[in-house]
Design an enzyme around this catalytic site. Structure first.
Site, PDB file in Angstrom:
ATOM      1  N   LYS A  70      94.169  63.444  25.631  1.00  0.00           N
ATOM      2  CA  LYS A  70      94.610  62.049  25.395  1.00  0.00           C
ATOM      3  C   LYS A  70      94.836  61.884  23.902  1.00  0.00           C
ATOM      4  O   LYS A  70      94.127  62.462  23.073  1.00  0.00           O
ATOM      5  CB  LYS A  70      93.618  61.023  25.948  1.00  0.00           C
ATOM      6  CG  LYS A  70      92.222  60.974  25.317  1.00  0.00           C
ATOM      7  CD  LYS A  70      92.038  59.935  24.235  1.00  0.00           C
ATOM      8  CE  LYS A  70      90.864  60.312  23.359  1.00  0.00           C
ATOM      9  NZ  LYS A  70      90.474  59.547  22.280  1.00  0.00           N
ATOM     10  N   ASP A 111      85.963  57.055  27.192  1.00  0.00           N
ATOM     11  CA  ASP A 111      87.340  57.533  27.387  1.00  0.00           C
ATOM     12  C   ASP A 111      87.588  58.079  28.787  1.00  0.00           C
ATOM     13  O   ASP A 111      88.723  58.458  29.104  1.00  0.00           O
ATOM     14  CB  ASP A 111      87.654  58.661  26.387  1.00  0.00           C
ATOM     15  CG  ASP A 111      87.988  58.134  25.006  1.00  0.00           C
ATOM     16  OD1 ASP A 111      88.406  56.968  24.904  1.00  0.00           O
ATOM     17  OD2 ASP A 111      87.825  58.891  24.042  1.00  0.00           O
TER      18      ASP A 111
HETATM   19  O1  C5P Z   1      81.233  56.915  25.412  1.00  0.00           O
HETATM   20  P1  C5P Z   1      81.223  58.137  24.560  1.00  0.00           P
HETATM   21  O2  C5P Z   1      80.167  59.122  24.972  1.00  0.00           O
HETATM   22  O3  C5P Z   1      82.548  58.755  24.381  1.00  0.00           O
HETATM   23  O4  C5P Z   1      80.825  57.606  23.123  1.00  0.00           O
HETATM   24  C1  C5P Z   1      80.150  58.384  22.167  1.00  0.00           C
HETATM   25  C2  C5P Z   1      79.581  57.460  21.112  1.00  0.00           C
HETATM   26  O5  C5P Z   1      80.636  56.887  20.337  1.00  0.00           O
HETATM   27  C3  C5P Z   1      78.790  56.282  21.624  1.00  0.00           C
HETATM   28  O6  C5P Z   1      77.449  56.616  21.848  1.00  0.00           O
HETATM   29  C4  C5P Z   1      78.939  55.277  20.512  1.00  0.00           C
HETATM   30  O7  C5P Z   1      78.070  55.592  19.446  1.00  0.00           O
HETATM   31  C5  C5P Z   1      80.335  55.532  20.006  1.00  0.00           C
HETATM   32  N1  C5P Z   1      81.330  54.661  20.629  1.00  0.00           N
HETATM   33  C6  C5P Z   1      81.395  53.324  20.247  1.00  0.00           C
HETATM   34  N2  C5P Z   1      82.312  52.492  20.835  1.00  0.00           N
HETATM   35  C7  C5P Z   1      83.183  52.965  21.759  1.00  0.00           C
HETATM   36  C8  C5P Z   1      83.147  54.324  22.144  1.00  0.00           C
HETATM   37  C9  C5P Z   1      82.200  55.145  21.567  1.00  0.00           C
HETATM   38  O8  C5P Z   1      80.628  52.868  19.400  1.00  0.00           O
HETATM   39  N3  C5P Z   1      84.067  52.142  22.299  1.00  0.00           N
END
Ligand code: C5P
Length: 298
Positions: free
Chosen positions: A11, A138
């Site tokens: 992506k 994502d």
């Molecule tokens: O959801 P994912 O595991 O991809 O996100 C990793 C980290 O990135 C989260 O724990 C958070 O710290 C940060 N994040 C965020 N806001 C988002 C996506 C991710 O703060 N929309």
């Protein structure tokens, strides 16, 4: 592609605005997400127990991870559906790990799509989306596999503007970047408004002009953590016919927009061989999901 395989395309965030922060620390985003022809591939063979083998050029970086997102996705789906988690999975890893193009998220989404079929569940996308959201911000957009306007923390999806055909180069300086570390490095940076976009673009140049008025709010903190991002952006911007170059997601992968896929492939081949690089076009979408209108067991 055999029926027991599923593509997991990269992506690309053509822009990414951080629009706010929730009390739980997650950031609210506004982003236009497209999918590249580059991607991983997940294969399934029937087996009594659940297992995951890794292969492909980028597999080594993943091998150290005890709880791969693919296995977490498989167990989550099995638990939600009340079926045993089984099957020998093989992940062909072509996308660099921790690189802002959603490799892990795409793999998890591919696992949900693949096992939904292989276990005979035939769940529609709507039923898989809450599971996808539990696996990562994502994963919902990767589950649908189609270009989308993404908001909320990633779980709110709306149709993308009508996209023109365009060339896309992806380049990564081979420095993994941790998403939480990049969000943390924003510090006290303010928030951006959501972008105002037209209903569609007739050509790549018009799209690049509008995207040029947007940005990736994670690019400045990523540049501080990984100055090589600046080298990649400079190289892309110096390439003939580059319409726009920007970082994707939390980096360090950057993309360049070009008038067509052939130009993009030539540009990618000319970038430093020490970098991970790919050139081509947007992908037409990967969805092998069932629509809610399709009767179960049909
Ligand atoms: O959801 P994912 O595991 O991809 O996100 C990793 C980290 O990135 C989260 O724990 C958070 O710290 C940060 N994040 C965020 N806001 C988002 C996506 C991710 O703060 N929309």
């Amino acid at each position: 592609m055999s029926p027991a395989s599923e593509r997991a395309p990269a992506k690309v965030n053509l822009y990414l605005h951080v629009t706010g922060r929730r009390p739980d620390g997650y950031h609210e985003l506004d982003s236009l997400v497209v999918f590249a022809g580059a991607g991983d591939v997940l294969h399934h063979t029937a087996a009594p127990d659940l297992s995951l083998a890794l292969c492909g050029g980028e597999a080594e970086a993943l091998a150290a991870e005890p709880d791969n997102l693919v296995l977490r996705a498989a167990r989550l789906l099995a638990g939600a559906a009340g079926v045993p988690a089984r099957g020998a999975l093989r992940l062909e890893k072509h996308l660099p790990v921790a690189s802002g193009i959603g490799g892990g998220s795409a793999d998890a989404a591919a696992a949900l799509r693949l096992l939904n079929r292989c276990w005979g569940l035939r769940w529609p996308e709507e039923r898989l989306l809450p599971l996808a959201a539990q696996l990562g911000a994502d994963v919902p957009v990767c589950l649908s596999g189609h270009a989308a306007r993404m908001s909320g923390i990633g779980e709110v999806l709306a149709p993308a503007p009508v996209l023109p055909s365009a060339g896309l180069v992806l380049a990564n300086p081979r420095r993994p970047l941790s998403t939480p570390a990049v969000f943390r490095a924003r510090g006290m940076a303010g928030f951006s408004a959501p972008a105002a976009l037209p209903a569609g673009w007739g050509d790549a140049a018009a799209m690049a002009r509008d995207l040029g008025t947007c940005g990736n709010d994670l690019e400045p903190p990523a540049l501080r953590l990984c100055p090589e991002v600046g080298m990649v952006l400079t190289a892309l911007r110096a390439a003939p016919n580059c319409l726009l170059a920007r970082m994707s997601g939390s980096g360090a992968t950057c993309f360049g927009l070009f008038p067509d896929a052939a130009t993009a492939a030539t540009v990618a081949a000319g970038l430093p061989a020490a970098w991970w690089r790919w050139g081509g076009g947007f992908t037409a979408g990967v969805s092998s999901l069932y629509s809610a209108a399709e009767p179960a067991g049909a």
